[in-house]
Design a protein around this motif. Structure first.
Motif, PDB file in Angstrom:
ATOM      1  N   PHE A  46       0.799  -1.227   0.000  1.00 53.47           N
ATOM      2  CA  PHE A  46       0.000   0.000   0.000  1.00 53.47           C
ATOM      3  C   PHE A  46       0.831   1.276   0.000  1.00 53.47           C
ATOM      4  CE2 PHE A  46      -2.558  -3.260   2.142  1.00 53.47           C
ATOM      5  CZ  PHE A  46      -3.591  -3.339   1.224  1.00 53.47           C
ATOM      6  N   SER A  47       2.148   1.185   0.016  1.00 56.86           N
ATOM      7  CA  SER A  47       2.982   2.370   0.151  1.00 56.86           C
ATOM      8  C   SER A  47       4.021   2.415  -0.964  1.00 56.86           C
ATOM      9  CB  SER A  47       3.673   2.348   1.515  1.00 56.86           C
ATOM     10  OG  SER A  47       4.571   3.411   1.625  1.00 56.86           O
ATOM     11  N   ARG A  48       4.066   3.537  -1.648  1.00 59.07           N
ATOM     12  CA  ARG A  48       5.053   3.725  -2.705  1.00 59.07           C
ATOM     13  C   ARG A  48       5.674   5.101  -2.566  1.00 59.07           C
ATOM     14  NH1 ARG A  48       2.857   0.711  -8.007  1.00 59.07           N
ATOM     15  NH2 ARG A  48       2.109  -1.094  -6.912  1.00 59.07           N
ATOM     16  N   ASP A  49       6.934   5.183  -2.927  1.00 54.48           N
ATOM     17  CA  ASP A  49       7.644   6.445  -2.943  1.00 54.48           C
ATOM     18  C   ASP A  49       8.201   6.650  -4.344  1.00 54.48           C
ATOM     19  OD1 ASP A  49       7.235   7.169  -0.304  1.00 54.48           O
ATOM     20  OD2 ASP A  49       9.091   6.275   0.397  1.00 54.48           O
ATOM     21  N   GLU A  50       8.586   7.878  -4.626  1.00 51.32           N
ATOM     22  CA  GLU A  50       9.222   8.180  -5.899  1.00 51.32           C
ATOM     23  C   GLU A  50      10.610   8.729  -5.639  1.00 51.32           C
ATOM     24  OE1 GLU A  50       6.711  10.804  -8.146  1.00 51.32           O
ATOM     25  OE2 GLU A  50       5.484   9.142  -8.849  1.00 51.32           O
ATOM     26  N   LEU A  51      11.507   8.467  -6.577  1.00 60.69           N
ATOM     27  CA  LEU A  51      12.880   8.935  -6.490  1.00 60.69           C
ATOM     28  C   LEU A  51      13.276   9.433  -7.867  1.00 60.69           C
ATOM     29  CD1 LEU A  51      15.600   9.114  -4.918  1.00 60.69           C
ATOM     30  CD2 LEU A  51      16.065   6.801  -5.741  1.00 60.69           C
ATOM     31  N   GLU A  52      13.830  10.648  -7.930  1.00 58.31           N
ATOM     32  CA  GLU A  52      14.264  11.202  -9.201  1.00 58.31           C
ATOM     33  C   GLU A  52      15.765  10.980  -9.336  1.00 58.31           C
ATOM     34  OE1 GLU A  52      12.272  14.794 -11.007  1.00 58.31           O
ATOM     35  OE2 GLU A  52      14.237  15.604 -10.477  1.00 58.31           O
ATOM     36  N   ILE A  53      16.157  10.412 -10.472  1.00 54.13           N
ATOM     37  CA  ILE A  53      17.555  10.075 -10.735  1.00 54.13           C
ATOM     38  C   ILE A  53      18.017  10.855 -11.964  1.00 54.13           C
ATOM     39  CG2 ILE A  53      19.118   8.196 -11.446  1.00 54.13           C
ATOM     40  CD1 ILE A  53      18.211   7.763  -8.673  1.00 54.13           C
ATOM     41  N   SER A  54      19.216  11.428 -11.885  1.00 54.30           N
ATOM     42  CA  SER A  54      19.804  12.098 -13.040  1.00 54.30           C
ATOM     43  C   SER A  54      20.178  11.051 -14.083  1.00 54.30           C
ATOM     44  CB  SER A  54      21.056  12.861 -12.601  1.00 54.30           C
ATOM     45  OG  SER A  54      21.779  13.298 -13.732  1.00 54.30           O
ATOM     46  N   PHE A  55      20.036  11.394 -15.344  1.00 54.55           N
ATOM     47  CA  PHE A  55      20.401  10.463 -16.413  1.00 54.55           C
ATOM     48  C   PHE A  55      21.880  10.103 -16.321  1.00 54.55           C
ATOM     49  CE2 PHE A  55      21.337   9.163 -20.800  1.00 54.55           C
ATOM     50  CZ  PHE A  55      20.374   8.177 -20.944  1.00 54.55           C
ATOM     51  N   ASP A  56      22.704  10.986 -15.767  1.00 52.53           N
ATOM     52  CA  ASP A  56      24.137  10.715 -15.600  1.00 52.53           C
ATOM     53  C   ASP A  56      24.391   9.587 -14.598  1.00 52.53           C
ATOM     54  OD1 ASP A  56      24.717  12.738 -17.407  1.00 52.53           O
ATOM     55  OD2 ASP A  56      24.927  14.248 -15.836  1.00 52.53           O
ATOM     56  N   ASP A  57      23.411   9.272 -13.747  1.00 50.39           N
ATOM     57  CA  ASP A  57      23.567   8.208 -12.759  1.00 50.39           C
ATOM     58  C   ASP A  57      23.239   6.821 -13.323  1.00 50.39           C
ATOM     59  OD1 ASP A  57      24.385   9.933 -10.743  1.00 50.39           O
ATOM     60  OD2 ASP A  57      22.334  10.318 -10.083  1.00 50.39           O
ATOM     61  N   ILE A  58      22.898   6.746 -14.605  1.00 50.75           N
ATOM     62  CA  ILE A  58      22.584   5.466 -15.239  1.00 50.75           C
ATOM     63  C   ILE A  58      23.844   4.920 -15.895  1.00 50.75           C
ATOM     64  CG2 ILE A  58      21.251   4.316 -17.041  1.00 50.75           C
ATOM     65  CD1 ILE A  58      19.042   6.381 -16.558  1.00 50.75           C
ATOM     66  N   ALA A  59      24.208   3.681 -15.520  1.00 53.72           N
ATOM     67  CA  ALA A  59      25.380   3.036 -16.111  1.00 53.72           C
ATOM     68  C   ALA A  59      25.020   2.373 -17.435  1.00 53.72           C
ATOM     69  CB  ALA A  59      25.966   2.006 -15.147  1.00 53.72           C
ATOM     70  N   THR A  60      23.942   1.570 -17.451  1.00 54.17           N
ATOM     71  CA  THR A  60      23.525   0.889 -18.669  1.00 54.17           C
ATOM     72  C   THR A  60      22.009   0.762 -18.720  1.00 54.17           C
ATOM     73  OG1 THR A  60      23.687  -1.312 -17.679  1.00 54.17           O
ATOM     74  CG2 THR A  60      25.626  -0.518 -18.830  1.00 54.17           C
ATOM     75  N   ILE A  61      21.510   0.657 -19.950  1.00 54.35           N
ATOM     76  CA  ILE A  61      20.093   0.422 -20.176  1.00 54.35           C
ATOM     77  C   ILE A  61      19.998  -0.783 -21.109  1.00 54.35           C
ATOM     78  CG2 ILE A  61      17.954   1.312 -21.163  1.00 54.35           C
ATOM     79  CD1 ILE A  61      18.978   4.136 -20.539  1.00 54.35           C
ATOM     80  N   GLY A  62      19.259  -1.786 -20.652  1.00 53.51           N
ATOM     81  CA  GLY A  62      19.067  -2.995 -21.451  1.00 53.51           C
ATOM     82  C   GLY A  62      17.859  -3.718 -20.898  1.00 53.51           C
ATOM     83  N   ALA A  63      18.036  -5.001 -20.579  1.00 58.85           N
ATOM     84  CA  ALA A  63      16.946  -5.749 -19.949  1.00 58.85           C
ATOM     85  C   ALA A  63      16.586  -5.108 -18.616  1.00 58.85           C
ATOM     86  CB  ALA A  63      17.355  -7.201 -19.746  1.00 58.85           C
ATOM     87  N   TYR A  64      17.584  -4.533 -17.959  1.00 59.53           N
ATOM     88  CA  TYR A  64      17.405  -3.780 -16.713  1.00 59.53           C
ATOM     89  C   TYR A  64      18.058  -2.421 -16.883  1.00 59.53           C
ATOM     90  CZ  TYR A  64      16.383  -8.294 -14.568  1.00 59.53           C
ATOM     91  OH  TYR A  64      15.832  -9.515 -14.256  1.00 59.53           O
ATOM     92  N   VAL A  65      17.621  -1.458 -16.093  1.00 60.96           N
ATOM     93  CA  VAL A  65      18.321  -0.178 -16.004  1.00 60.96           C
ATOM     94  C   VAL A  65      19.234  -0.298 -14.798  1.00 60.96           C
ATOM     95  CG1 VAL A  65      18.087   2.300 -15.648  1.00 60.96           C
ATOM     96  CG2 VAL A  65      16.368   1.075 -16.998  1.00 60.96           C
ATOM     97  N   ILE A  66      20.540  -0.177 -15.042  1.00 61.35           N
ATOM     98  CA  ILE A  66      21.513  -0.337 -13.964  1.00 61.35           C
ATOM     99  C   ILE A  66      22.139   1.015 -13.668  1.00 61.35           C
ATOM    100  CG2 ILE A  66      23.609  -1.513 -13.204  1.00 61.35           C
ATOM    101  CD1 ILE A  66      22.827  -3.789 -15.132  1.00 61.35           C
ATOM    102  N   LEU A  67      22.074   1.389 -12.385  1.00 58.52           N
ATOM    103  CA  LEU A  67      22.632   2.666 -11.945  1.00 58.52           C
ATOM    104  C   LEU A  67      24.102   2.500 -11.604  1.00 58.52           C
ATOM    105  CD1 LEU A  67      19.736   3.804  -9.578  1.00 58.52           C
ATOM    106  CD2 LEU A  67      20.032   4.314 -12.008  1.00 58.52           C
ATOM    107  N   ASN A  68      24.849   3.592 -11.650  1.00 58.76           N
ATOM    108  CA  ASN A  68      26.257   3.546 -11.257  1.00 58.76           C
ATOM    109  C   ASN A  68      26.438   4.061  -9.831  1.00 58.76           C
ATOM    110  OD1 ASN A  68      26.030   6.312 -11.542  1.00 58.76           O
ATOM    111  ND2 ASN A  68      27.168   6.393 -13.470  1.00 58.76           N
ATOM    112  N   LYS A  69      25.366   3.987  -9.043  1.00 59.79           N
ATOM    113  CA  LYS A  69      25.452   4.401  -7.648  1.00 59.79           C
ATOM    114  C   LYS A  69      24.581   3.486  -6.796  1.00 59.79           C
ATOM    115  CE  LYS A  69      22.106   8.035  -7.016  1.00 59.79           C
ATOM    116  NZ  LYS A  69      21.965   9.450  -6.770  1.00 59.79           N
TER     117      LYS A  69
END
Length: 93
Positions: A46-69
């Motif tokens: 029943f509880s959700r939060d949102e988090l805004e991530i800079s595009f620079d914090d993304i390491a790779t995009i594929g089957a998953y979005v992987i962050l570099n942090k």
């Protein structure tokens, strides 16, 4: 990858922990580049939060979005069940 495939993608932090899912994308209208992505973090049913991530914090995009942090998540808190005592009186007839 098309935008509609990107929305809803599972996001992992650099330690491969599931962070959430891509919920929204913010573009720079002048350059056409992605500036930020908004993640939906599911804490419980029943509880959700949102988090805004800079595009620079993304390491790779594929089957998953992987962050570099690393994203610290709040530990799940288990609610204690309330104990109710009921007295049953044995009626003798």
């Amino acid at each position: 990858m098309k935008i509609k495939e990107f929305i809803g993608s599972t996001v992992l932090d650099k330690n491969a922990n599931v962070v959430g899912k891509v919920d929204n994308i913010d573009f720079n209208t002048e350059t056409g580049k992605i500036e930020t992505i908004t993640l939906t973090l599911q804490k419980n049913i029943f509880s959700r939060d949102e988090l805004e991530i800079s595009f620079d914090d993304i390491a790779t995009i594929g089957a998953y979005v992987i962050l570099n942090k690393e994203i610290e998540q709040e530990p799940e808190v288990e609610e204690e069940a309330e104990t109710v005592e009921i007295e049953i009186e044995d009626e003798e007839e």
